[in-house]
Structures are given as C-alpha cells and as structure tokens.
Design a protein around this motif. Structure first.
Motif, PDB file in Angstrom:
ATOM      1  N   TRP A 177      17.513  23.222  40.211  1.00 21.79           N
ATOM      2  CA  TRP A 177      17.791  24.384  40.406  1.00 21.79           C
ATOM      3  C   TRP A 177      18.921  25.386  40.308  1.00 21.79           C
ATOM      4  O   TRP A 177      19.195  26.385  39.849  1.00 21.79           O
ATOM      5  N   THR A 178      19.922  24.622  40.741  1.00 21.05           N
ATOM      6  CA  THR A 178      21.027  24.758  40.616  1.00 21.05           C
ATOM      7  C   THR A 178      21.743  25.080  39.180  1.00 21.05           C
ATOM      8  O   THR A 178      22.278  26.051  38.853  1.00 21.05           O
ATOM      9  N   LEU A 179      21.431  23.909  38.236  1.00 19.74           N
ATOM     10  CA  LEU A 179      21.711  24.019  36.875  1.00 19.74           C
ATOM     11  C   LEU A 179      20.728  25.042  36.245  1.00 19.74           C
ATOM     12  O   LEU A 179      21.341  25.873  35.202  1.00 19.74           O
ATOM     13  N   ILE A 315      14.702  23.139  32.599  1.00 19.05           N
ATOM     14  CA  ILE A 315      15.400  22.253  33.433  1.00 19.05           C
ATOM     15  C   ILE A 315      14.538  21.680  34.708  1.00 19.05           C
ATOM     16  O   ILE A 315      14.689  20.589  35.070  1.00 19.05           O
ATOM     17  N   PRO A 316      13.885  22.735  35.247  1.00 20.95           N
ATOM     18  CA  PRO A 316      13.074  21.986  36.634  1.00 20.95           C
ATOM     19  C   PRO A 316      11.979  21.007  36.075  1.00 20.95           C
ATOM     20  O   PRO A 316      11.699  20.287  36.845  1.00 20.95           O
ATOM     21  N   PHE A 317      11.781  21.170  34.896  1.00 20.63           N
ATOM     22  CA  PHE A 317      10.903  20.246  34.248  1.00 20.63           C
ATOM     23  C   PHE A 317      11.161  18.911  34.149  1.00 20.63           C
ATOM     24  O   PHE A 317      10.790  17.918  34.791  1.00 20.63           O
ATOM     25  N   TRP A 318      12.453  18.875  33.570  1.00 22.27           N
ATOM     26  CA  TRP A 318      13.226  17.603  33.685  1.00 22.27           C
ATOM     27  C   TRP A 318      13.651  16.732  34.971  1.00 22.27           C
ATOM     28  O   TRP A 318      13.559  15.946  35.153  1.00 22.27           O
ATOM     29  N   PHE A 331      18.623  11.165  31.597  1.00 27.71           N
ATOM     30  CA  PHE A 331      20.110  11.429  31.316  1.00 27.71           C
ATOM     31  C   PHE A 331      20.334  11.057  30.163  1.00 27.71           C
ATOM     32  O   PHE A 331      20.979  11.449  29.188  1.00 27.71           O
ATOM     33  N   LEU A 332      20.129   9.695  29.645  1.00 30.52           N
ATOM     34  CA  LEU A 332      20.473   8.997  28.404  1.00 30.52           C
ATOM     35  C   LEU A 332      19.696   9.637  27.241  1.00 30.52           C
ATOM     36  O   LEU A 332      20.341   9.942  26.243  1.00 30.52           O
ATOM     37  N   GLY A 333      18.570   9.882  27.407  1.00 27.95           N
ATOM     38  CA  GLY A 333      17.911  10.566  26.485  1.00 27.95           C
ATOM     39  C   GLY A 333      18.352  12.128  25.965  1.00 27.95           C
ATOM     40  O   GLY A 333      18.325  12.248  24.909  1.00 27.95           O
ATOM     41  N   GLY A 334      18.787  12.795  27.147  1.00 22.80           N
ATOM     42  CA  GLY A 334      19.510  13.865  26.950  1.00 22.80           C
ATOM     43  C   GLY A 334      20.764  13.805  26.062  1.00 22.80           C
ATOM     44  O   GLY A 334      21.077  14.414  25.385  1.00 22.80           O
ATOM     45  N   TYR A 369      19.842  19.464  25.813  1.00 21.47           N
ATOM     46  CA  TYR A 369      21.038  19.392  26.865  1.00 21.47           C
ATOM     47  C   TYR A 369      20.632  19.794  28.061  1.00 21.47           C
ATOM     48  O   TYR A 369      21.107  19.418  29.021  1.00 21.47           O
ATOM     49  N   SER A 370      19.619  20.290  28.082  1.00 17.73           N
ATOM     50  CA  SER A 370      18.687  20.678  29.723  1.00 17.73           C
ATOM     51  C   SER A 370      18.387  19.360  30.350  1.00 17.73           C
ATOM     52  O   SER A 370      18.389  19.470  31.489  1.00 17.73           O
ATOM     53  N   ALA A 371      17.973  18.457  29.628  1.00 19.10           N
ATOM     54  CA  ALA A 371      17.846  17.236  30.293  1.00 19.10           C
ATOM     55  C   ALA A 371      18.823  16.659  30.960  1.00 19.10           C
ATOM     56  O   ALA A 371      18.737  16.174  32.134  1.00 19.10           O
TER      57      ALA A 371
END
Length: 477
Positions: A177-179, A315-318, A331-334, A369-371
C-alpha cells in the motif's frame, strides 16, 4: 512444517497479536489496516509534492529558470535539477535511517512530510531567471535538495511502519500500500497540471499558473500531518525499546553485520529508473519541439494518469500474490517485463504513434512495473532485522535510486539534440533492469515464510527445519 496461512485467510485479532517473544505485556497491538492507510495517504501526498517538481522540470522550468537561446540545453539543465534531489537522498538516508531505528518510525514519517511540504511550497514562491538571473536556478537546486532529503526517509519509514504492523502471512499485501500510495501521488500531480494547461494561456501558465500546484502543498502538509500523528509506533520497535535492544549506533551495526543486504538492495533498486524514464524523460521527449515527436503535454499527462490509476489497483494484487508464491517470482517477472516494455515505450514514442504509446505506457507503468513496486517494500524489509530495518532500506534504496534520479539527464544526453539516439536510451533501460534482476535473483529465498520476530536474528527457535534454514541463511547474508 508450520503452515503459512494464505492471503485470503482470516487475520489474527489485532489486540491478540503478540509483538514477539519476550515482548512486554503492553506491546500487543498491531493495527495493519490503519498503518497501511496512513502509509498510502502519506506516500500519496508526499509524492504529489515530489512529482509536480518532475512535471514542471519537463514542461515549465526550462523556459523560466534558465537562459534563452538553447532549448535543448535548457531542458537538460532543468532535468538535472530534478536529478539533484536524488543526490541528497543518500545523505538523508544515513540521517533519517539512524533517527528511525533509534527514535522510532513515527518521528521520521512526520519529519519527512513537513520538510517535503515546506520546501515544495517555497519552490512556488521563487522568482524566475528573468527577475534575479542565475540566483533563480541556484535557489531551485537548494529546495530540490531539501525535497530529496525528505524523500530519503519517506518510503523506508512508511514501509517499516506497515511491515511491522502487518500479520506475518500478509506482509506483502499491507506493505504494498505504500507504493500504491506513491502511484496515487503520481495521479494527483498531472491531474493538477491538466486543467491548468487547458484553461490558461502559455503566458499565464509561465508567469503564475505553474505556481498553483506548489502552493497546494500547504494543504498536503496539513492533511498528512493529521493522519500520521494519530498512528501508533510499531509493536516490533516498541518491543526493542522495552527490552533495551535498540543499538546505540544502528548504522554501525548495519554496516558491520548487514552490508551485503544493503548492497543487494542498492543494485535491486536500479529498477526505479523505469519510473523516472516514464514520468519525466518520456514527457520531455514526446512533447519538446526539439525532438520532433509532436505529442501534446495533455496527451502524455493523460497516459500517466490512466497508468497510475491502474497501478493503484494492481499493486495490492501483486503484493497479495507474493504472500502466496514468494517475493522473488513476482519481482523477477516484473523486472523482465519492465525491461522489454521500457525499451518498447521509448521506441513507440519515437515512432510518433499515439495509440501504441498509450497502450505500451499503460502496460508498462500500470501492470508490469507495478509488480516490482508491489513487492520491493516487503522484499527489502525481510532482508533486515527490526533494529536496523529502516536504515537498511533507506540507505540501500536511496543509493540505488540515485541512478533513477539522473536517468532523465542521462537519457536526454543519449538521445541527442535531434532525438535519433533513442535506441541507446532503450538499451540503457534494459541494462538497468538486468542489474536489478541479478541482485534479486541471487538473494535469499523463502523469507516471506519467516515470522517477523525472527527475521535477521542470529539465534532462533528450531521450530521447523524450513523456517530455521531460511532464517539462518538470511542472517548470514
């Protein structure tokens, strides 16, 4: 093996959630939802201030804070002032990291909000180059440095706060949620500029209209201060204080015992260049007459708004996905997707195709990039114990973000005066993402399964082989 609850499982009752072994009896309350909301709103307000500077640096400042006669040089110089804010970030990370780990997360969050708000308001008060000459860009740089100092502790403080309030099995979700809030700030900034650009003439915009978004930071400060001052300190930090486990000099402990994790975070944070490439450089590349693309600033700002609205939801979904499968795969997928789409975004802008620019822009900033944005807060937080968590994240990210801050300047230099160098810019984006991917891929595995109170500890209960192995490996890094 102790099972890890799924993200959809019921949360523990906050008042019954212990802070950890040996915690004092009064340190028992976690408030994950309140902490996440405070992180979201505070980050949104903070990054509204930060991003309006980047927008103005692309569209306005080259014309009012620098000498006339060479538009390309003025654009590069203006984008360099944006990058200057990132110079202050590493310095600020040492100062604010120390304060956060020594005196508490809440104090850092209030200080960063006030400093960002005041410095941003003062940017709106500055006289232009036509009024005071070279003193104008000098004052602009000074205020930009103060903005950077504030930003150095903002995300690390908000991440530590939400991470330490969250249940162990939902740390990825709540820290994301910060991001998500950061993306909210990136919606507010162009949303303020859009009506100004539509309603005001260019002369009005350059003379006084550009100041309005900066003056609105006064409202930002008041709202953010009211929200953050009501938030409790985290149980994990209070437990450290009560048990007298707070180190006298957190930085010395961090650099002695956790320097590998700091370096890993620094290189992983190179992916942040995708954000400044997207929000600042692409705006200048697409709209400046020098480069001949011919897009309107209104079109590019709408692309940014739509992308960030998508990101707020995604972003919360990821983050929740990372609670199930781990941080590293997400992270790596993103990172892989960001490398491909960042290069593609520069290419479609150079082609002058508006439809493709909008599609690729939304896919890049809104989804892929959201991931990375969703999981880096919890990923980095799990690299460090409570005693040095804020300083570890702050120092590691801010040194890494320095590349992001100067990405618009580097990209503008690679682009050249006519814009023919866009393939070099695309290559630069791919290399930065690759470095980040190597740092993440070689990092510890399975930390999302380790209880908060055990993260980074050198001696832990041997309650399960999997947990003990994960913690021991993490502590040794």
């Amino acid at each position: 093996m102790t099972p890890v609850p799924s993200p959809g499982a019921p949360e523990p009752t906050p008042d019954a959630t212990p802070a950890g072994p040996g915690a004092p009896s009064h340190v028992t309350t976690r408030t994950p939802k309140k902490a996440a909301i405070a992180a979201w709103v505070g980050s949104a307000l903070e990054y509204y201030d930060f991003v309006i500077y980047g927008t103005a640096a692309s569209l306005i400042f080259p014309k009012i804070f620098f000498p006339e006669g060479n538009p390309a040089a003025a654009t590069v110089a203006s984008l360099a002032t944006f990058g200057v804010g990132y110079v202050a970030r590493p310095v600020g990370s040492f100062l604010l990291g120390h304060i956060g780990d020594k005196l508490g997360r809440k104090k850092v969050l209030i200080f960063t909000l006030l400093l960002m708000g005041v410095s941003t308001f003062l940017v709106g008060c500055l006289p232009t180059y036509q009024s005071i000459g070279m003193l104008a860009p000098v004052l602009l740089v000074v205020l930009r440095l103060l903005q950077g100092l504030s930003a150095a502790g903002e995300q690390a403080g908000a991440n530590s706060m939400s991470f330490e309030h969250a249940p162990d099995h939902r740390r990825g979700f709540f820290t994301s949620w910060t991001l998500s809030g950061t993306q909210g700030g990136q919606v507010l900034a162009p949303a303020i500029f859009l009506p100004l650009a539509a309603l005001l003439s260019e002369d009005q915009l350059l003379s006084w209209g550009w100041r309005i978004p900066f003056f609105l930071s006064a409202v930002v400060v008041v709202v953010g201060f009211v929200i953050r001052r009501t938030l409790d300190e985290t149980p994990a930090f209070e437990s450290e204080v009560e048990s007298q486990a707070v180190p006298r000099t957190p930085l010395s402990v961090l650099l002695r015992d956790h320097w590998r994790a700091v370096l890993r975070v620094m290189f992983a944070a190179f992916v942040a260049m995708v954000n400044t490439l997207y929000t600042v450089f692409a705006l200048a590349f697409a709209t400046k007459d020098t480069y001949g693309v011919g897009f309107s600033s209104t079109f590019m700002l709408w692309v940014a708004i739509i992308s960030n609205l998508v990101a707020i939801a995604v972003i919360p979904f990821w983050g929740s996905v990372s609670d199930r499968v781990g941080r590293k795969p997400v992270f790596l997928g993103g990172l892989a997707g960001s490398a491909v789409l960042a290069a593609a975004y520069v290419a479609v802008i150079a082609s002058g195709n508006q439809a493709l620019t909008a599609i690729v822009g939304v896919l890049l900033a809104g989804i892929v990039y959201s991931a990375t944005n969703a999981v880096w807060p919890s990923t980095y937080a799990e690299y460090f114990p409570t005693s040095v968590r804020l300083s570890g994240m702050a120092i590691g990210t801010q040194f890494g973000f320095a590349l992001a801050g100067f990405t618009p300047t580097i990209a503008a230099a690679l682009l050249g005066g006519s814009g023919d160098g866009w393939p070099k810019v695309a290559g630069f984006a791919v290399v930065a993402c690759a470095i980040s991917a190597i740092a993440v891929a070689t990092g510890p595995r399975g930390t999302h399964q380790v209880p908060t109170e055990e993260l980074g500890r050198r001696t832990v209960r041997a309650s399960s082989p999997v947990r003990t192995t994960a913690v021991t490996r993490e502590a040794s890094r």
